[in-house]
Design a protein around this motif. Structure first.
Motif, PDB file in Angstrom:
ATOM      1  N   ALA A 184       0.834  -1.204   0.000  1.00  0.00           N
ATOM      2  CA  ALA A 184       0.000   0.000   0.000  1.00  0.00           C
ATOM      3  C   ALA A 184       0.866   1.250   0.000  1.00  0.00           C
ATOM      4  CB  ALA A 184      -0.917  -0.016   1.220  1.00  0.00           C
ATOM      5  N   ALA A 185       1.933   1.250   0.781  1.00  0.00           N
ATOM      6  CA  ALA A 185       2.835   2.403   0.819  1.00  0.00           C
ATOM      7  C   ALA A 185       3.483   2.628  -0.543  1.00  0.00           C
ATOM      8  CB  ALA A 185       3.894   2.186   1.893  1.00  0.00           C
ATOM      9  N   ARG A 186       3.878   1.545  -1.196  1.00  0.00           N
ATOM     10  CA  ARG A 186       4.494   1.654  -2.530  1.00  0.00           C
ATOM     11  C   ARG A 186       3.524   2.261  -3.537  1.00  0.00           C
ATOM     12  NH1 ARG A 186       5.228  -3.368  -3.139  1.00  0.00           N
ATOM     13  NH2 ARG A 186       7.121  -3.433  -1.884  1.00  0.00           N
ATOM     14  N   ALA A 187       2.237   1.962  -3.343  1.00  0.00           N
ATOM     15  CA  ALA A 187       1.218   2.480  -4.252  1.00  0.00           C
ATOM     16  C   ALA A 187       0.839   3.929  -3.953  1.00  0.00           C
ATOM     17  CB  ALA A 187      -0.026   1.592  -4.183  1.00  0.00           C
ATOM     18  N   GLY A 188       1.403   4.489  -2.882  1.00  0.00           N
ATOM     19  CA  GLY A 188       1.150   5.884  -2.564  1.00  0.00           C
ATOM     20  C   GLY A 188       0.056   6.123  -1.553  1.00  0.00           C
ATOM     21  N   ALA A 189      -0.516   5.059  -0.971  1.00  0.00           N
ATOM     22  CA  ALA A 189      -1.595   5.212   0.006  1.00  0.00           C
ATOM     23  C   ALA A 189      -1.082   5.908   1.267  1.00  0.00           C
ATOM     24  CB  ALA A 189      -2.190   3.853   0.359  1.00  0.00           C
ATOM     25  N   VAL A 190      -1.996   6.596   1.952  1.00  0.00           N
ATOM     26  CA  VAL A 190      -1.617   7.267   3.204  1.00  0.00           C
ATOM     27  C   VAL A 190      -1.874   6.394   4.415  1.00  0.00           C
ATOM     28  CG1 VAL A 190      -1.959   9.577   2.274  1.00  0.00           C
ATOM     29  CG2 VAL A 190      -3.881   8.407   3.396  1.00  0.00           C
ATOM     30  N   GLY A 191      -2.649   5.310   4.250  1.00  0.00           N
ATOM     31  CA  GLY A 191      -2.965   4.432   5.362  1.00  0.00           C
ATOM     32  C   GLY A 191      -3.395   3.068   4.872  1.00  0.00           C
ATOM     33  N   TYR A 192      -3.482   2.114   5.811  1.00  0.00           N
ATOM     34  CA  TYR A 192      -3.793   0.722   5.471  1.00  0.00           C
ATOM     35  C   TYR A 192      -4.633   0.106   6.574  1.00  0.00           C
ATOM     36  CZ  TYR A 192      -2.934  -4.299   4.607  1.00  0.00           C
ATOM     37  OH  TYR A 192      -3.070  -5.639   4.378  1.00  0.00           O
ATOM     38  N   VAL A 193      -5.709  -0.567   6.191  1.00  0.00           N
ATOM     39  CA  VAL A 193      -6.486  -1.384   7.118  1.00  0.00           C
ATOM     40  C   VAL A 193      -6.726  -2.741   6.470  1.00  0.00           C
ATOM     41  CG1 VAL A 193      -7.605   0.560   8.292  1.00  0.00           C
ATOM     42  CG2 VAL A 193      -8.711  -0.473   6.292  1.00  0.00           C
ATOM     43  N   MET A 194      -6.947  -3.748   7.302  1.00  0.00           N
ATOM     44  CA  MET A 194      -7.123  -5.109   6.782  1.00  0.00           C
ATOM     45  C   MET A 194      -8.164  -5.862   7.593  1.00  0.00           C
ATOM     46  SD  MET A 194      -3.722  -7.091   8.318  1.00  0.00           S
ATOM     47  CE  MET A 194      -4.436  -8.744   8.146  1.00  0.00           C
TER      48      MET A 194
END
Length: 470
Positions: free
Chosen positions: A185-195
């Protein structure tokens, strides 16, 4: 067995050692040892030592996040407990690692359907407050294939349900999402991640666990509950959905904890080792009863019961309460490196780190010439309702690292049907341990450890039988 001088010379000519040629007939368990192991098994089935130990650990110490005050209390507790249990020698190894802290966490849906989201920060996540539109993925590979930077300003939601299974194989799916999702997700430019959590329960208890970022700038990363993952998926299906994730957590310098080690000294081969273990640290949401208080307790109880029954092990029985397994097997790596030159001296290794559910199968890794002796071990524990799966399975976690270097191992398959309902959650508390299952576990580990310690001959530890941990 006698071999003539001529036969010995022939063996040398063929490039075979005397010991390798005769080992097959030597690796047996004497009848007297089988009798002692059977009595030890039966004693363990009636004994409450394992329960008393895990009760003490979870009550008097409580949560044991690596690097926390609870971690320090646990180390002091383990030293005192080994001594109280009658171990002949208690010693420690320093284990240094980055200190990760959790302080507070909050999640919410914004806008038309505003509501709280139950979540918890993943270990290794940085702190920060982020908000953005949710982009849902039901396939990890699809996220990993996204063009770098294309999800700028978004919050990634990976929605993959972990299946329930007796052998716990679904955790391979859940833990992969936890480890590989945030950096993708970070590589894709996202600012945050939930799962969706690496867990199988439907309580509103989130599952934590470690993640890592490679060369990417870390982003706030959290696990939802299965219930909240369902809710978020429904909202995303209805249209554009924005959420806010606020985490106060992160790394804060370095910390040195300790592996705590207790030994029952062997009588005639004290330098040869049967090593058992569990990990002393836990996540902070619960009290670490099943992960891994039960494992620490039942392996500690093994040496105590042998001492109580006045059985003399030929080899040293060593029990290791490992530091910081949860954040990267740090204690196991220190122990394995310290024993690298002594792999052959480890007669057998074993660990309990998949919950103290009923053991349903026994396997491991050993040299071909040790097969008959291991079958004798199995025959003693078979009445506990355990099947035989020779040369299958892992010694688990830290001792799995030893197996990967060539240590002969015992592998116990624990029923994990309910384990991942509790794993890394606030529900990991003492009441979740089944006392009957804990006794069965203790009986199996104790009997196998004693027979390994008193076997006539080696079980074959050495680089030539190295088997990677699974």
């Amino acid at each position: 067995m006698r071999v003539s001088h001529l036969s010995a010379a022939l063996l040398v000519a063929l490039g075979l050692s005397w010991s390798s040629a005769t080992l097959a007939s030597e690796t047996r368990i004497p009848d007297s040892v089988v009798k002692d192991a059977t009595a030890l098994r039966d004693r363990a089935l009636q004994d409450n030592t394992s329960w008393k130990i895990v009760e003490s650990l979870t009550s008097e110490v409580g949560p044991r996040l690596a690097g926390s005050e609870g971690d320090a209390r646990a180390v002091a507790w383990a030293k005192a407990k080994f001594k109280a249990l009658g171990y002949d020698k208690v010693w420690t190894q320093d284990v240094t690692f980055p200190k990760w802290e959790r302080r507070s966490e909050h999640g919410e849906v914004l806008g038309r359907s505003s509501q709280e989201l139950k979540l918890t920060a993943l270990g290794g996540s940085p702190g920060g407050t982020v908000q953005g539109e949710v982009v849902r993925f039901d396939d990890l590979k699809a996220l990993q294939a996204v063009k770098p930077g294309s999800l700028k300003g978004k919050i990634v939601f990976v929605d993959i349900l972990m299946p329930r299974a007796r052998d716990g194989h679904g955790y391979g799916i859940g833990s992969t999402v936890r480890r590989a999702g945030p950096p993708a997700a970070a590589r894709a430019g996202a600012v945050g991640y939930v799962m969706r959590p690496a867990g199988t329960d439907w309580h509103r208890n989130p599952h934590t666990g470690m993640t890592r970022f490679d060369d990417q700038t870390p982003i706030p990363s959290a696990s939802l509950t299965n219930n909240d993952a369902d809710q978020l998926a429904r909202l995303v299906a209805l249209g554009k959905t924005e959420i806010k994730v606020a985490l106060d957590c992160g790394f804060n310098g370095m910390y040195t904890s300790q592996n705590v080690i207790g030994e029952i000294t062997g009588t005639t081969k004290p330098d040869e080792i049967v090593a058992l273990g569990g990990h002393l640290d836990s996540w902070d949401l619960g009290t670490g009863a099943i992960d891994d208080g039960g494992g620490v307790a039942l392996t500690m109880a093994v040496g105590h019961l042998i001492k109580q029954m006045k059985i003399k092990p030929v080899r040293t029985i060593r029990v290791v309460a490992f530091a910081n397994e949860e954040q990267g097997l740090f204690g196991g790596r220190v122990y394995t490196e310290s024993q690298q030159k002594d792999i052959r001296k480890h007669q057998m290794v074993m660990e309990s780190d998949s919950g103290p559910g009923m053991i349903y199968a026994f396997g491991g890794n050993w040299a071909p010439e040790a097969g008959a002796a291991v079958k004798q071990m199995y025959d003693v524990i078979a009445p506990l309702g355990i099947a035989y799966e020779p040369l299958k399975g892992s010694a688990e976690s830290e001792m799995g690292l030893m197996q990967a270097r060539g240590a002969a191992s015992a592998a116990f398959s624990h029923d994990a049907s309910l384990y991942f309902d509790l794993h890394h959650t606030p529900d990991d508390t003492l009441d979740k341990i089944d006392p009957k299952a804990l006794k069965q576990n203790t009986a199996a580990y104790a009997a196998v450890a004693l027979m390994a310690a008193n076997a006539e001959g080696s079980l074959g530890s050495g680089p030539e039988i190295a088997k990677p941990e699974r």
